[in-house]
Design an enzyme around this catalytic site. Structure first.
Site, PDB file in Angstrom:
ATOM      1  N   ARG A 171       0.807  -1.209   0.000  1.00 32.28           N
ATOM      2  CA  ARG A 171       0.000   0.000   0.000  1.00 32.28           C
ATOM      3  C   ARG A 171       0.844   1.265   0.000  1.00 32.28           C
ATOM      4  O   ARG A 171       0.312   2.340  -0.126  1.00 32.28           O
ATOM      5  CB  ARG A 171      -0.902   0.013   1.252  1.00 32.28           C
ATOM      6  N   ARG A 175       7.942   6.867  -5.208  1.00 35.23           N
ATOM      7  CA  ARG A 175       7.814   7.752  -6.368  1.00 35.23           C
ATOM      8  C   ARG A 175       9.044   8.628  -6.554  1.00 35.23           C
ATOM      9  O   ARG A 175       9.566   9.140  -5.576  1.00 35.23           O
ATOM     10  CB  ARG A 175       6.628   8.682  -6.090  1.00 35.23           C
ATOM     11  N   ARG A 254      -6.929  -6.407  14.841  1.00 40.72           N
ATOM     12  CA  ARG A 254      -6.322  -5.277  15.545  1.00 40.72           C
ATOM     13  C   ARG A 254      -7.397  -4.227  15.746  1.00 40.72           C
ATOM     14  O   ARG A 254      -8.300  -4.062  14.926  1.00 40.72           O
ATOM     15  CB  ARG A 254      -5.186  -4.658  14.727  1.00 40.72           C
ATOM     16  N   ARG A 286      -0.801   7.623  14.852  1.00 35.32           N
ATOM     17  CA  ARG A 286      -1.009   8.866  14.131  1.00 35.32           C
ATOM     18  C   ARG A 286      -1.899   9.816  14.906  1.00 35.32           C
ATOM     19  O   ARG A 286      -2.625   9.412  15.821  1.00 35.32           O
ATOM     20  CB  ARG A 286      -1.607   8.699  12.729  1.00 35.32           C
ATOM     21  N   GLU A 306      -4.419   7.960  17.689  1.00 31.35           N
ATOM     22  CA  GLU A 306      -4.766   6.552  17.459  1.00 31.35           C
ATOM     23  C   GLU A 306      -3.746   5.655  18.143  1.00 31.35           C
ATOM     24  O   GLU A 306      -2.568   5.670  17.791  1.00 31.35           O
ATOM     25  CB  GLU A 306      -4.785   6.230  15.959  1.00 31.35           C
ATOM     26  N   TYR A 354      -8.631  -7.060   4.337  1.00 27.61           N
ATOM     27  CA  TYR A 354      -8.212  -5.667   4.544  1.00 27.61           C
ATOM     28  C   TYR A 354      -8.669  -4.845   3.329  1.00 27.61           C
ATOM     29  O   TYR A 354      -7.902  -4.451   2.477  1.00 27.61           O
ATOM     30  CB  TYR A 354      -6.683  -5.664   4.683  1.00 27.61           C
ATOM     31  N   ASP A 356     -10.342  -1.744   1.186  1.00 26.36           N
ATOM     32  CA  ASP A 356     -10.578  -0.297   1.143  1.00 26.36           C
ATOM     33  C   ASP A 356     -12.048  -0.048   0.792  1.00 26.36           C
ATOM     34  O   ASP A 356     -12.741  -0.948   0.322  1.00 26.36           O
ATOM     35  CB  ASP A 356      -9.693   0.349   0.070  1.00 26.36           C
TER      36      ASP A 356
HETATM   37  N1  UDP Z   1       3.089   2.132   7.127  1.00 25.80           N
HETATM   38  C1  UDP Z   1       4.358   2.409   7.613  1.00 25.80           C
HETATM   39  N2  UDP Z   1       4.687   3.693   7.928  1.00 25.80           N
HETATM   40  C2  UDP Z   1       3.811   4.715   7.788  1.00 25.80           C
HETATM   41  C3  UDP Z   1       2.525   4.443   7.273  1.00 25.80           C
HETATM   42  C4  UDP Z   1       2.185   3.137   6.972  1.00 25.80           C
HETATM   43  O1  UDP Z   1       5.175   1.502   7.766  1.00 25.80           O
HETATM   44  O2  UDP Z   1       4.157   5.855   8.120  1.00 25.80           O
HETATM   45  C5  UDP Z   1       2.743   0.725   6.796  1.00 25.80           C
HETATM   46  C6  UDP Z   1       2.139  -0.010   7.976  1.00 25.80           C
HETATM   47  O3  UDP Z   1       2.570  -1.358   7.918  1.00 25.80           O
HETATM   48  C7  UDP Z   1       0.664   0.078   7.716  1.00 25.80           C
HETATM   49  C8  UDP Z   1       0.602  -0.006   6.195  1.00 25.80           C
HETATM   50  O4  UDP Z   1       1.763   0.675   5.767  1.00 25.80           O
HETATM   51  O5  UDP Z   1      -0.063  -0.941   8.347  1.00 25.80           O
HETATM   52  C9  UDP Z   1      -0.640   0.605   5.577  1.00 25.80           C
HETATM   53  O6  UDP Z   1      -0.807   1.911   6.085  1.00 25.80           O
HETATM   54  P1  UDP Z   1      -2.021   2.857   5.696  1.00 25.80           P
HETATM   55  O7  UDP Z   1      -1.886   4.100   6.493  1.00 25.80           O
HETATM   56  O8  UDP Z   1      -2.044   2.983   4.217  1.00 25.80           O
HETATM   57  O9  UDP Z   1      -3.282   1.982   6.117  1.00 25.80           O
HETATM   58  P2  UDP Z   1      -4.581   2.261   7.034  1.00 25.80           P
HETATM   59  O10 UDP Z   1      -4.146   2.036   8.439  1.00 25.80           O
HETATM   60  O11 UDP Z   1      -4.987   3.680   6.781  1.00 25.80           O
HETATM   61  O12 UDP Z   1      -5.552   1.228   6.562  1.00 25.80           O
END
Ligand code: UDP
Length: 375
Positions: A171, A175, A254, A286, A306, A354, A356
């Site tokens: 995910r 870039r 989780r 976050r 969170e 998981y 979206d």
């Molecule tokens: N991730 C990470 N660092 C970050 C953000 C995300 O390593 O700063 C990894 C982490 O394993 C996470 C995954 O990328 O579970 C997906 O994150 P995202 O924020 O896209 O997913 P959401 O929690 O919003 O579903």
């Protein structure tokens, strides 16, 4: 009352499915154990700010059909998700892009960044990645893994990166442009006025019963239930293992603890909707500042910390843990589910996936179409 469908869960999957079936002339009753509709995309207006009560939801898709569909129920703004990551006293842009590479290594051109990244990857390359750690090292090398992935992922999933499936990290795009847009998708935005309005519109004209769990109405258990309602088919969007009374064991999930704060004297707390804290020692993953999702220009602000944790009975499950052990157990539940001829299992919890939001809508539309073809 007699209904064609009982829909368990008033979240996105259940609401889209119910809407489609109702449009085709079928009768549906939607129940939800919570006291509101919307499931985990529920938003609530607090002091003029639409607060994402169960975690930030940013709509994004590359599927035009799904984008056109959701736009029938809300007007979307032009929000582009550009999270900022804080690691100790350093600050980085996400996803991994030229801004990140510049801050990490001082490189300025894509060529310099690619060379540096190739050097990092060569130092830690493992072969076909078997887990998230290997996947991350193969994709971005040691520096980024250590600073931006390892701690965050360890907190988020409560497991070490080497015990997690590689696909989770897919995910995170890499870039070689100065573009902080987190998602690669063609369409992206936040519904003006929040997500709850979408669910209200989807469920318009449909019977809804809140504070009502499946056990309150299920007719397949020979106990003393007192309900007069009957239904031919069930759409179940709760936890699949709970449906079967955990008879094969518990699937792991989780969850998050949200610490929501209304700050009356602060108009702009962090200057961005999403700030990730990537070091393991900071206990939250976050901080969300909700007003920035809709560019809300009001006094005060609302922020949410969170804190990830393991799901225990009574919590709200948010993320399925799709590691090997749980995936195998889910496959066993799926076999039981296939024997429930009149029950459809859908959504993140019903399919232990998981998902979206766009994929949830797509799955619900496909299933609705399949149902309508049958009769
Ligand atoms: N991730 C990470 N660092 C970050 C953000 C995300 O390593 O700063 C990894 C982490 O394993 C996470 C995954 O990328 O579970 C997906 O994150 P995202 O924020 O896209 O997913 P959401 O929690 O919003 O579903």
């Amino acid at each position: 009352m007699r209904y064609d469908y009982l829909i368990v869960g008033a979240g996105l999957y259940g609401a889209v499915f119910a809407h489609e079936l109702k449009e085709a002339g079928r009768s549906c009753m939607v129940i939800d154990k919570r006291d509101h509709i919307g499931g985990n995309i529920y938003t609530e207006n607090i002091s003029g700010i639409n607060v994402h009560k169960y975690g930030a939801h940013i709509f994004h898709t590359s599927n035009k059909k799904i984008w056109d569909y959701i736009c029938r129920f809300a007007e979307f703004n032009n929000y582009v998700n550009s999270p900022v990551a804080v690691y100790k006293d350093e600050l980085y842009n996400l996803p991994f892009n030229m801004n990140t590479f510049h801050a990490l290594w001082g490189v300025r051109t894509p060529k310099e960044a690619m060379d540096k990244l190739a050097e990092q990857i060569a130092d830690s390359k493992t072969g076909e990645p078997k887990n998230l750690e290997e996947q991350a090292l193969n994709l971005v090398g040691r520096d980024i893994y250590e600073k931006l992935i390892k701690g965050y992922t360890g907190k988020q999933w409560g497991r070490e990166c080497k015990d997690l499936p590689a696909f989770i990290i897919k995910r995170l795009p890499v870039r070689f442009t100065y573009d902080n847009n987190y998602f690669n998708d063609r369409y992206q935005g936040i519904p003006i006025g929040g997500y709850t309005g979408i669910i209200e519109k989807l469920l318009d004209g449909i019977d809804i019963r809140l504070n009502c769990s499946y056990d309150d109405v299920r007719t397949d258990k020979a106990d003393d239930h007192k309900e007069a309602d009957t239904y031919d088919r069930v759409v179940y969007t709760g936890m699949i293992d709970e449906y079967f009374d955990h008879r094969l064991g518990r699937l792991e999930y989780r969850t998050l603890r949200f610490d929501e704060r209304v700050l009356k004297d602060v108009d702009n707390y962090q200057g961005n909707a999403v700030v990730n804290y990537t070091e393991y020692e900071v206990p939250y993953t976050r901080v969300i500042e909700h007003k920035h999702f809709e560019y809300t220009d009001c006094k005060g602000t609302v922020i949410t910390y969170e804190y990830p944790k393991e799901y225990e009975a009574g919590d709200e499950p948010y993320y399925p843990v799709n590691d090997d052990k749980n995936s195998r157990l889910y496959e066993e539940y799926l076999k039981l589910a296939l024997n429930e001829k009149n029950v459809i299992f859908g959504g993140r919890l019903g399919q232990y996936r998981y998902y979206d939001m766009d994929k949830v809508i797509e799955a619900a539309l496909d299933k609705a179409e399949e149902e309508l073809k049958k009769a």
